[in-house]
Design an enzyme around this catalytic site. Structure first.
Site, mmCIF file in Angstrom:
data_model
loop_
_atom_site.group_PDB
_atom_site.id
_atom_site.type_symbol
_atom_site.label_atom_id
_atom_site.label_comp_id
_atom_site.label_asym_id
_atom_site.label_seq_id
_atom_site.Cartn_x
_atom_site.Cartn_y
_atom_site.Cartn_z
ATOM 1 N N ARG A 1 1.168 -0.993 0.232
ATOM 2 C CA ARG A 1 0.028 0.326 -0.078
ATOM 3 C C ARG A 1 0.562 1.287 -0.239
ATOM 4 O O ARG A 1 1.618 1.550 -0.060
ATOM 5 C CB ARG A 1 -1.097 -0.212 1.327
ATOM 6 C CG ARG A 1 -2.481 -0.885 1.129
ATOM 7 C CD ARG A 1 -2.469 -1.270 2.394
ATOM 8 N NE ARG A 1 -1.773 -1.002 4.084
ATOM 9 C CZ ARG A 1 -1.743 -1.593 5.448
ATOM 10 N NH1 ARG A 1 -3.133 -0.940 5.353
ATOM 11 N NH2 ARG A 1 -1.250 -1.696 5.746
ATOM 12 N N LYS B 1 3.688 1.121 8.057
ATOM 13 C CA LYS B 1 4.231 0.948 9.063
ATOM 14 C C LYS B 1 5.469 0.994 9.724
ATOM 15 O O LYS B 1 5.776 2.278 9.329
ATOM 16 C CB LYS B 1 4.508 -0.739 8.152
ATOM 17 C CG LYS B 1 2.454 -1.284 7.566
ATOM 18 C CD LYS B 1 1.364 -0.728 8.520
ATOM 19 C CE LYS B 1 1.176 -2.473 9.682
ATOM 20 N NZ LYS B 1 0.058 -2.775 10.586
ATOM 21 N N HIS C 1 1.937 2.711 16.526
ATOM 22 C CA HIS C 1 1.582 1.984 18.087
ATOM 23 C C HIS C 1 2.342 1.642 18.886
ATOM 24 O O HIS C 1 2.633 0.722 19.667
ATOM 25 C CB HIS C 1 1.421 0.148 16.793
ATOM 26 C CG HIS C 1 0.081 -0.125 15.581
ATOM 27 N ND1 HIS C 1 -0.669 0.195 15.641
ATOM 28 C CD2 HIS C 1 0.908 -0.216 14.400
ATOM 29 C CE1 HIS C 1 -1.506 -0.272 14.575
ATOM 30 N NE2 HIS C 1 -0.417 -0.234 13.907
ATOM 31 N N PHE D 1 -8.363 2.974 7.072
ATOM 32 C CA PHE D 1 -7.942 1.484 6.562
ATOM 33 C C PHE D 1 -9.343 -0.199 7.048
ATOM 34 O O PHE D 1 -9.649 -0.697 6.827
ATOM 35 C CB PHE D 1 -6.673 0.729 6.380
ATOM 36 C CG PHE D 1 -5.695 1.016 5.260
ATOM 37 C CD1 PHE D 1 -5.727 1.592 4.240
ATOM 38 C CD2 PHE D 1 -4.522 2.258 5.897
ATOM 39 C CE1 PHE D 1 -4.946 1.723 2.909
ATOM 40 C CE2 PHE D 1 -3.123 2.371 5.123
ATOM 41 C CZ PHE D 1 -3.486 2.727 4.119
ATOM 42 N N ASP E 1 -23.095 -5.463 18.479
ATOM 43 C CA ASP E 1 -22.054 -3.685 18.627
ATOM 44 C C ASP E 1 -21.544 -3.847 19.949
ATOM 45 O O ASP E 1 -22.109 -4.215 21.100
ATOM 46 C CB ASP E 1 -22.583 -2.734 17.644
ATOM 47 C CG ASP E 1 -21.479 -1.733 17.676
ATOM 48 O OD1 ASP E 1 -20.330 -2.028 16.148
ATOM 49 O OD2 ASP E 1 -21.500 -0.881 17.701
ATOM 50 N N LEU F 1 -4.305 -6.737 6.498
ATOM 51 C CA LEU F 1 -4.291 -7.459 5.738
ATOM 52 C C LEU F 1 -5.259 -6.465 4.627
ATOM 53 O O LEU F 1 -4.853 -6.973 3.550
ATOM 54 C CB LEU F 1 -6.006 -7.575 5.988
ATOM 55 C CG LEU F 1 -5.595 -8.547 7.675
ATOM 56 C CD1 LEU F 1 -7.261 -8.354 8.660
ATOM 57 C CD2 LEU F 1 -6.298 -10.290 7.134
#
Length: 351
Positions: free
Chosen positions: A18, A77, A95, A134, A207, A298
């Site tokens: 990506r 990333k 992260h 995403f 949910d 993913l």
């Protein structure tokens, strides 16, 4: 005002296809007066020539380390382990704010170099809603792979594909499945529901109302579960190891789209390592069998579709890059994370 210089870096992860900025949006940035340098990347879904035709400058992969100090390095990333001191402002998914492994080390690299992390996960509007994500494609692929595996139709190792091709595989696969999507009303949940619909499956949808007082017996009574819940505070886990050993468990396939492994916010602490493109499925239990999919990139399996949507959402904030608003909130969240871990420096760079 100093002209904005964005530096689109090559992704070091070999399965990352990506890009956060596609060539058509790169052209709009250049036309608005932004200087955009794009590193060559053999795996990026869009070739360097498309960016050069849009008016971008080309650069060698990894050359961001010697970019001008005022350049803003943009990626998706993780960064490579070197350099140990990060002098630039970086835009990517770090992260690093929820106690993940390696988080403190990354923050120290920024502080020691005088740079800053502008984490895309925390780029939000005034109401706290993510501006670029995403999630839809993560949910779509998490559900699609789970169905294909459960029906014996998943081909490995995984390779990037297109939405029409994946739709055709889902429609061709056969087998009755009872499925549950947790977090069904969010972006990822919506994507998961669409993929299941392509496979002819009408899932149970949970949910907030259903997870406040979660019925684990009902969860375990579904053959396939797709988790798309991302929480920013610790909550009771949806499943524990003890639950997986309950007699009569029907659950056979667990797809964790969120992949918050290693974080105290992890709602599925039943595994400790992710899966990947080479080995996308891991067996968690043998009797009865229970398999796991937990891939943390993913959307890279549908790189063109995912990149195009993400870039369109990121373009307006990039065109309005500056001190306040969403980017100011990103910077303050970085400062807060550093303070929480006792990582402080009086020389923080301002956006």
């Amino acid at each position: 005002m100093t002209q904005l210089h964005l530096w689109l870096r090559h992704e070091t992860r070999t399965t990352e296809r990506r890009t956060p900025v596609v060539p058509s949006d790169a052209r709009r940035l250049v036309e608005s007066g932004v200087t955009l340098t794009v590193e060559r990347s053999p795996q990026r879904i869009f070739p360097i020539e498309a960016y050069e035709e849009a008016g971008c400058r080309g650069a060698e992969a990894g050359s961001w380390v010697s970019a001008p100090p005022d350049a803003v390095v943009v990626g998706l990333k993780e960064l490579p382990d070197e350099p140990s001191e990060l002098v630039h402002r970086h835009v990517f998914f770090g992260h690093a704010y929820k106690g993940q492994p390696g988080a403190a080390g990354l923050l120290r690299r920024f502080v020691s170099g005088g740079g800053a992390l502008l984490d895309l996960e925390y780029l939000v509007d005034d109401d706290g809603r993510r501006l670029a994500a995403f999630g839809y494609w993560a949910g779509y692929l998490g559900a699609a792979l789970a169905v294909l595996h459960a029906r014996g139709a998943l081909r490995t190792p995984l390779e990037p594909t297109s939405k029409p091709q994946l739709e055709a595989e889902l429609r061709a696969s056969e087998g009755e499945l009872s499925a549950l999507v947790i977090g069904a009303l969010g972006r990822s949940g919506r994507g998961a529901r669409v993929a299941l619909g392509e496979a002819g499956i009408e899932p149970t949808c949970w949910d907030l109302a259903e997870t406040r007082d979660l019925d684990r017996k009902a969860l375990l009574d579904h053959e396939l579960v797709v988790n798309t819940v991302l929480t920013t505070r610790p909550i009771p886990p949806f499943l524990t190891d003890k639950d997986l050993d309950e007699p009569g468990r029907r659950l056979r396939m667990l797809s964790d789209v969120t992949v918050d492994v290693g974080s105290p916010m992890n709602v599925l602490p039943v595994y400790d390592t992710t899966t990947d493109w080479e080995q996308p499925v891991r067996r968690l239990r043998e009797r009865p069998p229970l398999d796991l999919i937990a891939i943390d990139n993913l959307p890279s399996l549908l790189p063109r579709e995912a990149s195009t949507d993400f870039s369109a959402a990121l373009l307006p904030p990039l065109l309005d890059f500056g001190h306040g608003g969403p980017w100011g909130r990103c910077l303050e969240r970085f400062h807060q994370a550093c303070r929480e871990r006792g990582i402080t420096d009086s020389e923080f760079r301002n956006v």
